[in-house]
Scaffold this motif. Structure first.
Motif, mmCIF file in Angstrom:
data_model
loop_
_atom_site.group_PDB
_atom_site.id
_atom_site.type_symbol
_atom_site.label_atom_id
_atom_site.label_comp_id
_atom_site.label_asym_id
_atom_site.label_seq_id
_atom_site.Cartn_x
_atom_site.Cartn_y
_atom_site.Cartn_z
ATOM 1 N N GLN A 61 0.779 -1.068 -0.014
ATOM 2 C CA GLN A 61 0.116 0.057 0.079
ATOM 3 C C GLN A 61 0.899 1.394 0.011
ATOM 4 N N LEU A 62 1.856 1.191 0.932
ATOM 5 C CA LEU A 62 2.989 2.229 0.679
ATOM 6 C C LEU A 62 3.512 2.472 -0.678
ATOM 7 N N LYS A 63 3.857 1.656 -1.269
ATOM 8 C CA LYS A 63 4.372 1.739 -2.745
ATOM 9 C C LYS A 63 3.355 2.425 -3.678
ATOM 10 N N ASP A 64 2.244 1.731 -3.481
ATOM 11 C CA ASP A 64 1.045 2.166 -4.407
ATOM 12 C C ASP A 64 0.891 3.797 -4.085
ATOM 13 N N SER A 65 0.704 4.131 -2.710
ATOM 14 C CA SER A 65 0.505 5.452 -2.356
ATOM 15 C C SER A 65 1.728 6.306 -2.766
ATOM 16 N N LEU A 66 2.975 5.887 -2.954
ATOM 17 C CA LEU A 66 3.987 6.790 -3.463
ATOM 18 C C LEU A 66 3.950 6.996 -4.684
ATOM 19 N N LEU A 67 3.471 6.056 -5.730
ATOM 20 C CA LEU A 67 3.398 6.036 -7.139
ATOM 21 C C LEU A 67 2.190 7.040 -7.403
ATOM 22 N N ALA A 68 1.074 6.953 -6.485
ATOM 23 C CA ALA A 68 0.124 7.985 -6.880
ATOM 24 C C ALA A 68 0.438 9.545 -6.528
ATOM 25 N N ASN A 69 1.434 9.549 -5.585
ATOM 26 C CA ASN A 69 1.699 11.157 -5.245
ATOM 27 C C ASN A 69 2.789 11.652 -5.684
#
Length: 237
Positions: A61-69
Motif C-alpha cells: 500500500q505504501l508503494k502504491d501511495s508513493l506512485l499515486a503522489n
C-alpha cells in the motif's frame, strides 16, 4: 582572402550549432527521465501481511501511495524480508541469508512482537534491535534519513488478545518494546512512526482487525500508510 573568411564563418557556425545541441541535451527536462526507486521492508507478520491480500499489506500500500503522489516518471520496486512468527533473531538470520544490496532508497523496519509473544528476554531485543537498525541504515545507502522504524501493533485489542487472561500485560510489554525502539531512534536520528494507537481501536472498530481475529486488516494498514507516507515521500524524492 574571401575563401579564408568563408571557411572561418563556416567553422564558427558549426561550433555554435554543436554547443547549442550539447546545451539542449544537457538541459533536458528531468521530468522525462525515469526515476527508479527501491524499497526494502523488514519485519514479521505485520510486514508480511498475514491474513490480508498480497496488495493489502502495508509495504504494498505504501508503494502504491508513493506512485499515486509522485510524477508519472517514478518507478518503484519492493523487496520484503518478513515472515509470520519471526523474532529479531529470525529476521537477522534471514537478512544474513538473503544478503540484500545496499542501494535502497527507503527501508522500513517493524519487529519485536514475537519477542514479546514468545517470552524472549527483553535484553535480547535491547541487543538485536540496534543491530537491525544498523543493518537497515546500511541497506539504505548508509543514509539513516532513508530509514523508517514503525512501532509494534498491540494485539491485546483483538479477539485473540482478549482471549488471554492478562491482556493488559500484553499492552504493558508492547509499550516497553516501543519505548526502547523510540528512544533508540530519537537518540540516533532515525525516523520512528507510532501506529500502535491505531491498533488499540481494534475492539471498538472491528474493521481494523483481519478475519483471523489477530492481525491488522487492509483498512488498518491503510491508516498506517497515511502516517508513513508524508515522510516516505521526502525520503524517496
Amino acid at each position: 582572402m574571401k575563401n579564408y573568411i568563408s571557411i572561418l564563418l563556416l567553422l564558427f557556425s558549426i561550433f555554435i550549432s554543436s554547443c547549442s545541441s550539447e546545451e539542449l541535451i544537457g538541459n533536458q527536462n528531468p521530468v522525462n527521465t525515469i526515476q527508479n526507486r527501491k524499497i526494502l521492508a523488514l519485519g514479521d507478520s505485520y510486514t508480511f501481511g498475514q491474513s490480508v491480500c498480497e496488495t493489502c499489506k502495508f509495504p504494498e500500500q505504501l508503494k502504491d501511495s508513493l506512485l499515486a503522489n509522485l510524477p508519472d516518471n517514478y518507478n518503484f520496486t519492493l523487496q520484503v524480508i518478513a515472515q509470520t512468527g519471526w523474532t529479531t533473531s529470525n529476521l537477522i538470520a534471514a537478512i544474513n541469508s538473503q544478503n540484500p544490496t545496499s542501494d535502497f532508497d527507503l527501508v522500513t523496519l517493524l519487529i519485536g512482537v514475537n519477542n514479546q509473544y514468545q517470552n524472549k528476554p527483553f535484553s535480547l531485543y535491547e541487543t538485536e534491535f540496534p543491530e537491525l537498525a544498523t543493518k537497515a541504515i546500511a541497506f539504505a545507502k548508509g543514509n539513516k534519513s532513508k530509514v523508517i522504524v514503525v512501532s509494534i501493533p498491540d494485539y491485546a485489542f483483538t479477539p485473540f488478545g482478549q482471549s488471554n487472561s492478562n491482556s493488559q500485560n500484553i499492552s504493558t510489554q508492547i509499550d516497553q518494546y516501543n519505548l526502547f525502539a523510540k528512544n533508540y531512534c530519537d537518540t540516533n536520528n532515525i525516523t520512528f512512526i507510532n501506529i500502535t494507537d491505531i491498533t488499540r481501536l481494534g475492539l471498538q472498530q472491528t474493521n481494523l482487525v483481519a478475519n483471523d481475529g489477530l492481525h491488522p486488516s487492509k483498512i488498518a494498514y491503510a491508516q498506517f500508510v497515511e502516517r508513513i507516507l508524508p515522510l516516505a515521500l521526502e525520503k524517496v524524492d
